[in-house]
Design an enzyme around this catalytic site. Structure first.
Site, PDB file in Angstrom:
ATOM      1  CG  HIS A   1     -51.203 120.076  72.285  1.00  6.75           C
ATOM      2  ND1 HIS A   1     -50.373 120.265  73.370  1.00  6.75           N
ATOM      3  CD2 HIS A   1     -52.287 119.432  72.753  1.00  6.75           C
ATOM      4  CE1 HIS A   1     -50.930 119.752  74.442  1.00  6.75           C
ATOM      5  NE2 HIS A   1     -52.096 119.238  74.111  1.00  6.75           N
TER       6      HIS A   1
ATOM      7  CD  GLU B   1     -47.311 121.420  71.809  1.00 11.06           C
ATOM      8  OE1 GLU B   1     -47.876 122.467  71.428  1.00 11.06           O
ATOM      9  OE2 GLU B   1     -47.663 120.788  72.810  1.00 11.06           O
TER      10      GLU B   1
ATOM     11  N   GLY C   1     -50.210 119.486  80.237  1.00  8.07           N
ATOM     12  CA  GLY C   1     -49.925 118.521  81.298  1.00  8.07           C
ATOM     13  C   GLY C   1     -51.121 117.643  81.541  1.00  8.07           C
TER      14      GLY C   1
ATOM     15  CB  CYS D   1     -52.984 122.167  76.556  1.00  9.30           C
ATOM     16  SG  CYS D   1     -54.057 120.801  76.914  1.00  9.30           S
ATOM     17  CE1 TYR D   2     -53.253 121.502  85.091  1.00  6.42           C
ATOM     18  CE2 TYR D   2     -51.251 122.826  84.994  1.00  6.42           C
ATOM     19  CZ  TYR D   2     -52.262 122.226  85.727  1.00  6.42           C
ATOM     20  OH  TYR D   2     -52.276 122.350  87.086  1.00  6.42           O
TER      21      TYR D   2
ATOM     22  CG  ASP E   1     -25.176 111.410  71.142  1.00 10.59           C
ATOM     23  OD1 ASP E   1     -25.524 111.924  70.063  1.00 10.59           O
ATOM     24  OD2 ASP E   1     -25.910 110.681  71.827  1.00 10.59           O
ATOM     25  CB  SER E   2     -18.921 109.854  72.262  1.00 11.53           C
ATOM     26  OG  SER E   2     -18.816 108.934  71.217  1.00 11.53           O
TER      27      SER E   2
ATOM     28  CB  SER F   1     -19.502 105.137  71.848  1.00 15.22           C
ATOM     29  OG  SER F   1     -20.285 106.044  71.086  1.00 15.22           O
ATOM     30  N   GLY F   2     -17.906 105.733  68.911  1.00 11.33           N
ATOM     31  CA  GLY F   2     -18.137 105.577  67.480  1.00 11.33           C
ATOM     32  C   GLY F   2     -19.475 106.173  67.072  1.00 11.33           C
ATOM     33  N   GLY F   3     -20.282 106.564  68.036  1.00 16.43           N
ATOM     34  CA  GLY F   3     -21.597 107.129  67.736  1.00 16.43           C
ATOM     35  C   GLY F   3     -21.548 108.636  67.568  1.00 16.43           C
TER      36      GLY F   3
ATOM     37  CE  LYS G   1     -28.561 110.438  68.377  1.00 20.42           C
ATOM     38  NZ  LYS G   1     -27.899 109.680  69.435  1.00 20.42           N
TER      39      LYS G   1
END
Ligand code: XMP
Length: 525
Positions: free
Chosen positions: A181, A183, A66, A94-95, A240-241, A236-238, A381
């Site tokens: 870090h 990650e 952070g 870290c923090y 996610d939907s 929507s054609g994308g 995603k």
């Protein structure tokens, strides 16, 4: 919005790691690295009550980095009873390390200036499970914020860089800390460090996969919707939907009606091709509604970007509402909301300002009094894409670049007309086609053409022309929050430019956008 009475995901039958967020830009990255190893994890604000943590029965807790200093007056802290009540392993990054040191009776001191950079870490001799199987020297990405200068009682140093304590632990208490870090990709063996924490220290087995998620989610949706209610989904054609709709279809089949609206602002042949893909490959119950004329009507003469967005969003709600009414007995709305949209953000940096109004289907539930089903709200995603593959969704939908809700409406600068939309569709189609031909499509995060509201002089054959300008925009990004303009090869740009000026009537000039975000945004409006 009306929240659904669904089971909390963390109370399902999966091993769980809880990440407490202290505002690091890398917190989501920690979550992704954990999940990549097949361990489900959730991000919560740093102040989550300890009883809430234990109720979820995690296998371990990670305290993120952070921007604050532990000694700031309003420094974010864990709940007061955290150390006493948490009886599973804790990893401070870290923090998180500085906080643990300060809270448990050690000391950490702020560096003169906060910097990030490479460092060589030396693992000290003596066994430590966190660095098990790793070389004694590691390249790591450090954040030079607070440094631990005095160990808390019962802790020992497990790694250093120069004279700085870079890792410490108290094995009997199950508390492990790293200053670097693990990650980020700049810490090449960071994944192994996290793996050691998850598997050797927390005893996770890695029981989380897209397939197991699908199974759980389908059951959950069935239970929520019950035996008779109808559900609508705005496609929507994308990615996610589509993935959300297919999941709901697995659960309740034909009781879901998907509505795919053609607002006249989609990409070339997007309406026809996507509709066909939905019907032929996915057996979804889809209603394609061509409302182009209605959208062009409300957009006539509108030039201001925000007014355009509002006009498009408002019309979308009207069209969607009318279709849902025709179906009847609709109680639920499916949305493809993703995890980054729902993580409760820690407000360490003050309230953010609205740069652009984003019109997704987000406005619908309040107006229509529908309850929400958001089957992807725990996923990132890339996990949605992986699940889409498991569900048999065609690759062209999964790999498609993001596309804004208001579509070409915010890529036609100035007022929107059907003629301009057609012209932009053609230019955009050529750009995207060539990206595919040159195998560059997947190298960029998003690419599109923009129609500028200017005309300029050109020459074609023996004639003077006075025609429109198209701007090409291509960016690299990981999440759309920041972006860099893509360094596409000049030869490639030359091909696109010459195809557009020769094939799209009315365009005599093509320019390439070399702006990054910030200070620009990805879209032009
Ligand atoms: P900007 O232009 O804000 O865009 O840098 C960041 C990302 O968001 C997309 N975008 C939208 N997506 N509805 C959406 O669903 C919208 O109104 C909207 N506006 C921008 C944009 O395409 C980029 O991927």
């Amino acid at each position: 919005m009306v929240p659904l009475p669904v089971k909390e995901p963390s109370l399902l039958n999966h091993e769980l790691i809880i990440i407490l967020d202290f505002g690091s830009q890398y917190t989501q990255l920690i979550a992704r690295r954990v999940r990549e190893q097949g361990v489900y994890c959730e991000i919560h604000p740093f102040h989550l009550a300890t009883d809430e943590i234990t109720r979820r029965r995690p296998k371990g807790v990670i305290l993120s980095g952070g921007p604050s200093s532990v000694y700031d007056e309003d420094a974010p802290r864990v709940a007061p009873d955290f150390y006493e009540k948490i009886d599973v392993p804790v990893l401070g990054i870290c923090y998180g390390m500085g906080l643990i040191a300060a809270d448990l009776g050690g000391r950490s001191e702020p560096a003169a200036r906060r910097e990030y950079g490479h460092a060589k870490l030396k693992v000290l001799s003596g066994s430590t499970r966190l660095f098990d199987g790793l070389p004694f020297e590691l390249d790591v990405w450090m954040s030079h914020g607070d440094h631990v200068t005095e160990l808390p009682p019962g802790f020992r140093t497990t790694a250093t860089t120069g004279s700085v304590i870079t890792a410490m632990e108290n094995e009997s208490r199950g508390v492990y800390c790293v200053q670097f870090h693990p990650e980020v990709s700049h810490t090449p063996l960071g994944k192994e460090v996290l793996r050691n924490f998850l598997f050797h220290i927390c005893g996770c087995s890695g029981d989380w996969t897209p397939a197991s998620f699908i199974k759980d989610e389908v059951e959950k949706i069935r239970e929520t919707v019950g035996p008779s209610a109808n559900v609508v989904c705005g496609l929507s054609g994308g990615v996610d939907s589509t993935v959300a709709a297919v999941l709901v279809h697995e659960a309740i089949g034909g009781r879901q009606t998907c509505i795919f609206v053609n607002n006249g602002l989609l990409r070339h042949r997007e309406f026809e091709d996507t509709l066909a893909a939905y019907e032929n490959n996915l057996q979804l119950n889809v209603r394609g509604v061509d409302a182009s004329e209605q959208f062009y009507a409300v957009l006539a003469g509108v030039v201001d970007p925000e007014l355009k967005r509002k006009a498009i969003g408002g019309k979308f709600i009207d069209v969607f509402d009318a279709e849902a009414k025709k179906i009847g007995n609709v109680n639920y709305l499916v949305q493809g909301t993703l995890y980054p949209d729902v993580i409760e953000s820690v407000s360490l940096r003050g309230a953010s300002v609205t740069i652009k109004t984003h019109h997704n289907v987000g406005g619908l539930p309040e107006k229509m009094d529908l309850k929400l089903i958001e089957p992807l709200r725990e996923l990132f995603k890339d996990e949605v894409r992986a699940m889409g593959r498991d569900l048999g969704i065609p690759e062209f939908i999964l790999e498609r670049h993001p596309f804004p809700g208001p579509g070409l409406g915010v890529r036609i600068l100035g007022d929107v007309t059907p003629e301009k939309a057609e012209l932009l569709q053609q230019a955009d189609r050529i750009f995207i086609e060539e990206l595919h031909n040159h195998h560059l499509y997947k190298d960029v995060w998003q690419a599109f053409a923009v129609l500028l509201p200017i005309q300029s002089v050109g020459v074609m054959g023996d004639f003077r022309t006075y025609e429109r300008t198209v701007a090409l925009r291509a960016v690299t990004s990981t999440d759309g929050m920041t972006a860099d303009w893509a360094r596409l090869p000049h030869e490639f740009l030359a091909t696109v430019s010459s195809r557009i000026t020769s094939e799209v009537r009315g365009v005599n000039r093509v320019v390439y956008d070399i702006s990054s975000k910030p200070p620009s945004t990805i879209e032009w409006e």
